[in-house]
Write an enzyme that holds these catalytic residues in place. Structure first.
Site, PDB file in Angstrom:
ATOM      1  N   ARG A   1       2.866 -11.929  -5.706  1.00 37.96           N
ATOM      2  CA  ARG A   1       2.068 -12.666  -4.724  1.00 37.96           C
ATOM      3  C   ARG A   1       0.744 -13.173  -5.295  1.00 37.96           C
ATOM      4  NH1 ARG A   1       1.844  -8.736   0.177  1.00 37.96           N
ATOM      5  NH2 ARG A   1       2.716  -7.263  -1.301  1.00 37.96           N
TER       6      ARG A   1
ATOM      7  N   GLU B   1       9.380   5.181   4.658  1.00 38.11           N
ATOM      8  CA  GLU B   1       8.988   3.827   4.276  1.00 38.11           C
ATOM      9  C   GLU B   1       9.179   2.875   5.457  1.00 38.11           C
ATOM     10  OE1 GLU B   1       7.410   2.782   1.295  1.00 38.11           O
ATOM     11  OE2 GLU B   1       7.205   4.926   1.609  1.00 38.11           O
TER      12      GLU B   1
ATOM     13  N   ASN C   1       0.806   6.202   4.601  1.00 40.66           N
ATOM     14  CA  ASN C   1       0.657   6.757   3.259  1.00 40.66           C
ATOM     15  C   ASN C   1      -0.170   5.783   2.422  1.00 40.66           C
ATOM     16  OD1 ASN C   1       1.020   7.885   0.715  1.00 40.66           O
ATOM     17  ND2 ASN C   1       3.035   6.933   0.460  1.00 40.66           N
TER      18      ASN C   1
HETATM   19  C1  UD1 Z   1       4.093   2.446  -1.623  1.00 40.90           C
HETATM   20  C2  UD1 Z   1       4.545   3.701  -0.899  1.00 40.90           C
HETATM   21  C3  UD1 Z   1       4.173   3.587   0.573  1.00 40.90           C
HETATM   22  C4  UD1 Z   1       2.697   3.369   0.716  1.00 40.90           C
HETATM   23  C5  UD1 Z   1       2.250   2.155  -0.090  1.00 40.90           C
HETATM   24  C6  UD1 Z   1       0.749   2.076  -0.089  1.00 40.90           C
HETATM   25  C7  UD1 Z   1       6.546   4.441  -2.072  1.00 40.90           C
HETATM   26  C8  UD1 Z   1       8.016   4.530  -2.043  1.00 40.90           C
HETATM   27  N1  UD1 Z   1       5.974   3.853  -1.042  1.00 40.90           N
HETATM   28  O1  UD1 Z   1       4.847   1.369  -1.094  1.00 40.90           O
HETATM   29  O2  UD1 Z   1       4.555   4.758   1.267  1.00 40.90           O
HETATM   30  O3  UD1 Z   1       2.363   3.194   2.077  1.00 40.90           O
HETATM   31  O4  UD1 Z   1       2.693   2.262  -1.452  1.00 40.90           O
HETATM   32  O5  UD1 Z   1       0.330   0.927  -0.752  1.00 40.90           O
HETATM   33  O6  UD1 Z   1       5.953   4.924  -2.997  1.00 40.90           O
HETATM   34  N2  UD1 Z   1       5.131   0.792  -9.323  1.00 40.90           N
HETATM   35  C9  UD1 Z   1       5.490   1.106 -10.610  1.00 40.90           C
HETATM   36  N3  UD1 Z   1       6.804   1.246 -10.898  1.00 40.90           N
HETATM   37  C10 UD1 Z   1       7.778   1.099  -9.980  1.00 40.90           C
HETATM   38  C11 UD1 Z   1       7.400   0.777  -8.663  1.00 40.90           C
HETATM   39  C12 UD1 Z   1       6.062   0.637  -8.370  1.00 40.90           C
HETATM   40  O7  UD1 Z   1       4.627   1.245 -11.493  1.00 40.90           O
HETATM   41  O8  UD1 Z   1       8.943   1.241 -10.339  1.00 40.90           O
HETATM   42  C13 UD1 Z   1       3.702   0.620  -9.006  1.00 40.90           C
HETATM   43  C14 UD1 Z   1       3.395  -0.792  -8.553  1.00 40.90           C
HETATM   44  O9  UD1 Z   1       2.950  -1.577  -9.648  1.00 40.90           O
HETATM   45  C15 UD1 Z   1       2.279  -0.576  -7.557  1.00 40.90           C
HETATM   46  C16 UD1 Z   1       2.544   0.805  -7.005  1.00 40.90           C
HETATM   47  O10 UD1 Z   1       3.405   1.442  -7.909  1.00 40.90           O
HETATM   48  O11 UD1 Z   1       1.000  -0.562  -8.156  1.00 40.90           O
HETATM   49  C17 UD1 Z   1       3.158   0.771  -5.607  1.00 40.90           C
HETATM   50  O12 UD1 Z   1       4.377   0.095  -5.645  1.00 40.90           O
HETATM   51  P1  UD1 Z   1       4.843  -0.828  -4.475  1.00 40.90           P
HETATM   52  O13 UD1 Z   1       6.173  -1.362  -4.813  1.00 40.90           O
HETATM   53  O14 UD1 Z   1       3.776  -1.777  -4.102  1.00 40.90           O
HETATM   54  O15 UD1 Z   1       5.019   0.223  -3.294  1.00 40.90           O
HETATM   55  P2  UD1 Z   1       4.949  -0.096  -1.756  1.00 40.90           P
HETATM   56  O16 UD1 Z   1       6.255  -0.655  -1.326  1.00 40.90           O
HETATM   57  O17 UD1 Z   1       3.747  -0.856  -1.445  1.00 40.90           O
END
Ligand code: UD1
Ligand code: MG
Length: 472
Positions: free
Chosen positions: A15, A156, A172
């Site tokens: 985004r 989630e 969360n």
């Molecule tokens: C996540 C949380 C959610 C919370 C939210 C807050 C989970 C499953 N969910 O959701 O409960 O309310 O954050 O913002 O954790 N990332 C990695 N590797 C991956 C996936 C993600 O490094 O394989 C990093 C992303 O770059 C990011 C962060 O983890 O900085 C969060 O990932 P994102 O996919 O945004 O999680 P949300 O769906 O927002």
């Protein structure tokens, strides 16, 4: 036991619509990833592990100035749980409180992280989740609390029932403190049987509940701390929040701002009391401003040290040292290696590079001074410059004490001008000038009496003739 921090930053951040990974975008001149790294350090985390994936090298480069950071590459982004598993696989099992943070959540305070660690240690929790109540809960994982008020699970948004989406408004934050040994021992229990087919780190809460391990939730008082940056709009919002926070602290410490909305001070800059920051002032890097100064308007200083009682107006400066009582600008350009000694003056449209301007010396108008050492009490006339570059090499100019350089002088380096010397206006100085000497390099002025009057009369007549011809 060392305190660890795992910072998740493998995501792309689509985004942002950018060619660069999201966490390398800057907030007050520091990459987004810099902020949680520093908050974790300040909260006492000794070991900092950053999970990278998308644009891995760029993220490493963004943190190149930081010491002792470990990077773990997550080749495939299979979810936050998978990211933590990659860390365990890369560095082995670890112990000690382990904070999990996101690289795109720059506003978390060190105090909040410290409170989370404290809660985890004191109650020997397997996990403490930082929760918050945002204005709009859409998209966030929701906190399910049991009859006893304790946290039962995180669901989630996409896995919630419509009722849960409406009713569960505590969310969360994505920030947790885990017990390291229990985390590494149980991380493989996370599955991917959910709507997104991802390994959710959030599942650890339910897993621990089943295992009878203590888990807790800590509600953050200030939801702004948990503002995630996913878009340029959110980047601007996060910038406002941080700008507000830093400016409020500076004003509390005795700094005046004509309009705090138009002053940007980076996290490593400092400003002394009774200093006034005018609108459109930016202080970046390790800039430090003394007491009783006026800075701005329209001034950007990066890694500039300014002593007490200086006035810096409409100036751009990099890696410069300014001693007390110096006045600069309006419209000066101070380039790296500049040292302005006490009570010196650098004026309008003046550029200084890699030079020392001695005590009380003045370069008031339209000058370029490069690779120069200048003594005290020197006056450089308007428009005078050092010619320090021959097209291949840079050369030095040395100007002694109490030298007077007339306007429009070219000092062709390498050249030395001795103490107390005088250089006549418009001279092109190519030889050293001894102390106390007058140097004059200009052709003689010629005078032809009456010539101008005659010439003007001739021209006027010529014009009259032409006008008559045209009107005919
Ligand atoms: C996540 C949380 C959610 C919370 C939210 C807050 C989970 C499953 N969910 O959701 O409960 O309310 O954050 O913002 O954790 N990332 C990695 N590797 C991956 C996936 C993600 O490094 O394989 C990093 C992303 O770059 C990011 C962060 O983890 O900085 C969060 O990932 P994102 O996919 O945004 O999680 P949300 O769906 O927002
Ligand atoms: Mg997110």
């Amino acid at each position: 036991m060392p305190i660890n921090a795992i910072i998740l930053a493998a995501g792309e951040g689509t985004r942002m619509k950018s060619a660069h990974p999201k966490v390398t975008h800057k907030l007050l001149e520091k990459p987004l990833i810099w902020w949680p790294v520093h908050a974790a350090r300040e909260a006492g985390c000794e070991r900092i592990i950053v999970v990278i994936g998308h644009g891995a090298q760029e993220v490493r480069d963004a943190l190149a100035d930081e010491q002792g950071i470990e990077f773990v590459e997550q080749a495939e982004r299979l979810g936050t749980g998978h990211a933590v598993r990659c860390v365990r696989d890369a560095i082995g099992a670890f112990e000690g409180p382990t904070v999990v943070l996101y690289g795109d959540t720059p506003l978390v305070r060190a105090e909040t992280i410290a409170a989370l660690i404290d809660e985890t240690r004191t109650n020997r929790n397997a996990c403490t989740v930082l929760t918050f109540e945002p204005d709009d809960a859409t998209g966030y994982g929701r906190v399910l609390r049991g009859d006893d008020g304790g946290i039962e699970a995180i669901i989630e948004h996409k896995d919630c029932t419509p009722e849960q989406r409406d009713e569960l408004l505590e969310c969360n934050s994505g920030i947790y403190c885990f017990c390291g040994s229990r985390l590494t021992a149980n991380i493989d229990r996370i599955g991917n049987d959910n709507v997104q087919g991802e390994y959710y780190l959030t599942d650890m809460v339910g897993i621990y509940k089943e295992l009878g391990e203590p888990v807790a939730a800590l509600l953050a008082e200030d939801p702004d701390e948990l503002l995630g940056v996913n878009s340029r709009i959110q980047l601007a919002q996060a910038t406002y929040v941080m700008q507000d926070r830093i400016n409020a602290r500076l004003m509390d410490e005795g700094v005046t701002m004509l309009d705090p909305a138009l002053v940007w001070v980076g996290p490593e800059a400092s400003v002394g009391r009774d200093t006034v920051l005018m609108p459109m002032t930016m202080l970046w890097g390790a800039t430090s401003i003394g007491e009783g100064c006026t800075v701005g308007p329209n001034t950007r200083l990066t890694d500039v040290t300014v002593a007490d009682g200086c006035s810096i107006e409409e100036t751009v400066g990099y890696s410069t040292v300014i001693d007390e009582g110096v006045t600069v600008g309006p419209r000066a350009y101070l380039r790296p290696g500049t040292h302005l000694c006490a009570r010196a003056h650098v004026g309008t449209h003046v550029e200084i590079k890699n030079s020392t301007i001695g005590e009380g010396s003045k370069v008031p108008h339209l000058s370029y001074i490069g690779d120069t050492t200048m003594g005290s009490g020197v006056n450089i006339g308007a428009g005078s410059i050092t010619c320090n570059y021959d097209g291949v090499f840079k050369h030095k100019t040395v100007i002694g004490n109490d030298v007077f350089i007339g306007s429009d002088t070219m000092m062709v380096a390498p050249v030395k001008i001795g103490d107390g010397a005088l250089v006549g206006a418009a001279s092109c100085i190519t030889q050293d000038v001894p102390a106390g000497a007058l140097a004059l390099e200009r052709s003689e002025q010629q005078m032809i009496e009456g010539y101008a009057t005659q010439r003007m009369q001739q021209l006027k007549k010529q014009k009259e003739r032409l006008n008559k011809k045209e009107n005919r």
